[in-house]
Design a protein around this motif. Structure first.
Motif, short mmCIF file in Angstrom:
data_model
loop_
_atom_site.label_atom_id
_atom_site.label_comp_id
_atom_site.label_asym_id
_atom_site.label_seq_id
_atom_site.Cartn_x
_atom_site.Cartn_y
_atom_site.Cartn_z
N CYS A 100 51.49 21.85 43.34
CA CYS A 100 50.21 22.29 43.85
C CYS A 100 50.46 23.08 45.13
O CYS A 100 51.51 22.96 45.74
CB CYS A 100 49.33 21.10 44.22
N THR A 101 49.46 23.83 45.54
CA THR A 101 49.55 24.49 46.83
C THR A 101 48.89 23.61 47.88
O THR A 101 48.10 22.71 47.57
CB THR A 101 48.87 25.86 46.81
N ALA A 102 49.23 23.86 49.11
CA ALA A 102 48.67 23.11 50.23
C ALA A 102 48.70 24.02 51.46
O ALA A 102 49.30 25.08 51.43
CB ALA A 102 49.48 21.85 50.49
N THR A 151 45.64 19.22 50.76
CA THR A 151 45.77 19.64 49.37
C THR A 151 44.71 18.94 48.54
O THR A 151 43.96 18.11 49.05
CB THR A 151 47.20 19.33 48.83
N CYS A 191 46.65 16.21 43.43
CA CYS A 191 48.06 16.52 43.71
C CYS A 191 48.84 15.32 44.22
O CYS A 191 50.06 15.32 44.21
CB CYS A 191 48.16 17.65 44.73
#
Length: 71
Positions: A37-39, A49, A53
């Motif tokens: 995932c992005t954060a 996030t 995630c």
């Protein structure tokens, strides 16, 4: 209430963007495999996030040792 439109972080960041150095990738690993995932780094010790995630298949928090944050 009025306010400025929200600015979503989508697509590639522009050179010199203030967000550019704060974007992170989170890698989650479990018995079923791994996903990412992005954060975004809010501070040196705080990362924001999505909840999915950092939870398992039963929506329970996963151990910090199963999450890797990468710059």
């Amino acid at each position: 209430m009025t306010g400025a439109p929200a600015q979503a972080i989508t697509g590639p960041s522009q050179e010199g963007s203030p967000v550019q150095n704060a974007l992170l990738m989170i890698l989650k690993s479990n018995a079923h495999g791994s996903s990412f995932c992005t954060a975004i780094a809010l501070t040196r010790d705080v990362v924001l996030t999505a909840a999915h995630c950092v939870t398992d298949d039963h929506d329970q928090p996963i151990a910090a040792s199963a999450v890797w944050v990468m710059l």
